[in-house]
Design a protein around this motif. Structure first.
Motif: not given
Lengths: 117, 115
Positions: A43, B91, B108
C-alpha cells in the motif's frame, strides 16, 4: 478531475547521488501536498505533508535529512532523495489537496519510479 | 488510531461477473471521510468516490456502486458486469477531519478480470 503532474516519471541513478522529483498541481492551487512511497505489491505509505511556505511534517521513521521537501509555491512541491541507496528504490507518489468541488480530496500524480543501482 | 482493512488481497473474476470489494474501517471520530481509489498497472491513482460520515446514502455511478454502513463500519464497492479494463488494485482510504487531511490507506485489493 484535478490534474497533478510529476516529473520525472522514472529515474535510474547510481548509489550516492541525489534525485529531485517535482510535483505540480496544474489547474488548481494546493496549499497542502503529500508525498508517499509505495513498494511493490504494498500500500501507499505517507512520508510527509508539505505545506506551502512552511516546513514539511514528516511521518515517524522518515528521515527528514534524507528526504528533503520544499513547497515554494502553491503549485509546486519537490522531493529530493539525498545520497540515494538501493533500498530507496521505490515508487514515489505525490498528491495535492484541493478544497474545491470535492473537499478534502487528494488528487494523485502519476508517480515516479526510482531505481538506485 | 484509525485503520482500514481490506481483507481480500486478490480477487479473480470472469468478465461480466459482478464483484464486491470489501472495506472495513476503524476510527474514533464521528466526522470522517471515506474514499476509494483505483490504481491500474500504470501506477497512477484514480479517485473514484468520497463519502462523508454523515451521508449513508448508497451511490451508483454507472457500473460502480458503493454501500456505506456505519453500523458495521463498512464501505464496500461493487462493480457490476466487470470488464477487463477494471483490472487494477483498488484502495479504500479514510481521513479524519481533525487529522490534518492525512489519508490512511487499506492494503488494497488486486482485482483481475479475465475473458
Amino acid at each position: 478531475g484535478a490534474v497533478v503532474s510529476q516529473h520525472p516519471s522514472w529515474v535510474i541513478c547510481k548509489s550516492g547521488t541525489s534525485v529531485k522529483i517535482e510535483c505540480r498541481s496544474l489547474d488548481f492551487q494546493a496549499t497542502t501536498m503529500f508525498w508517499y512511497r509505495q513498494f511493490p505489491k504494498q500500500s501507499l505509505m505517507l512520508m510527509a505533508t508539505s505545506n506551502e511556505g512552511s516546513k514539511a511534517t514528516y511521518e515517524q521513521g522518515v528521515e527528514k535529512d534524507k528526504f528533503l521537501i520544499n513547497h515554494a509555491s502553491l503549485t509546486l512541491s519537490t522531493l529530493t532523495v539525498t545520497s540515494a541507496h538501493p533500498e530507496d528504490s521505490s515508487f514515489y507518489i505525490c498528491s495535492a489537496l484541493t478544497s474545491g468541488r470535492v473537499k478534502e480530496t487528494q488528487y494523485f500524480g502519476p508517480g515516479t519510479r526510482l531505481l538506485v543501482l | 488510531a484509525q485503520k482500514v482493512t481490506q481483507a481480500q488481497t486478490e480477487i479473480s473474476v470472469v468478465e461480466k461477473e459482478d464483484v464486491t470489494l470489501d472495506c472495513v474501517y476503524e476510527t474514533r471520530d464521528t466526522t470522517y471521510y471515506l474514499f476509494w481509489y483505483k490504481q491500474p498497472p500504470s501506477g497512477e491513482l484514480v479517485f473514484l468516490i468520497r463519502r462523508n460520515s454523515f451521508d449513508e446514502q448508497n451511490e451508483i455511478s454507472g457500473r460502480y456502486s458503493w454501500n456505506f454502513q456505519k453500523s458495521t463500519s463498512s464501505f464496500n464497492f461493487t462493480i457490476t458486469a466487470s470488464q477487463v479494463v477494471d483490472s487494477a488494485v483498488y484502495f479504500c482510504a479514510l481521513i479524519m477531519t481533525g487529522g490534518g487531511n492525512k489519508l490512511t490507506f487499506g492494503t488494497g485489493t488486486q482485482l483481475k478480470v479475465e475473458l
